[in-house]
Design a protein around this motif. Structure first.
Motif, PDB file in Angstrom:
ATOM      1  N   ILE A 175      13.812   2.722 -26.344  1.00 30.41           N
ATOM      2  CA  ILE A 175      13.335   1.345 -26.298  1.00 30.41           C
ATOM      3  C   ILE A 175      12.459   1.164 -25.058  1.00 30.41           C
ATOM      4  N   ILE A 235      19.153  -4.857 -30.600  1.00 33.18           N
ATOM      5  CA  ILE A 235      17.814  -4.427 -31.012  1.00 33.18           C
ATOM      6  C   ILE A 235      17.515  -4.986 -32.399  1.00 33.18           C
ATOM      7  N   LEU A 273      14.352  -7.172 -28.048  1.00 33.64           N
ATOM      8  CA  LEU A 273      15.602  -6.868 -27.367  1.00 33.64           C
ATOM      9  C   LEU A 273      16.238  -8.208 -27.022  1.00 33.64           C
TER      10      LEU A 273
END
Length: 93
Positions: free
Chosen positions: A88, A7, A38
């Protein structure tokens, strides 16, 4: 669970402070949302990173449930990191 090393929060230069700062997409009572990436085998995917201000262990179960959903009207949920706890999701313009 996602490896936090995959990340990356996108940064931008702030001429007032003369520093690189994270791109804040939104601020709420429970989380701040940042733009990021990502890292994947075939490149990078643009994502939104929700950094929760207060952690509750029930959020891990919620994250696992969200991971199972796929629908045109729901953002893709990629997963979460534990330390710090971050959710996320896909980035939506």
């Amino acid at each position: 669970y996602l490896d936090p090393r995959r990340i990356e929060i996108e940064m931008k230069f702030n001429p007032e402070t003369k520093k690189e700062e994270p791109i804040l997409l939104g601020k709420g009572a429970f989380e701040d949302v940042y733009k990021g990436f990502l890292k994947e085998e075939n490149g990078e995917t643009e994502i939104a990173i929700k950094k929760l201000k207060n952690f509750d262990s029930s959020l891990i179960e919620e994250a696992k449930t969200l991971k199972a959903f796929r629908h045109d009207n729901i953002l893709i949920f990629y997963g979460f990191t534990e330390n710090p706890f971050q959710m996320i999701t896909a980035f939506a313009n």
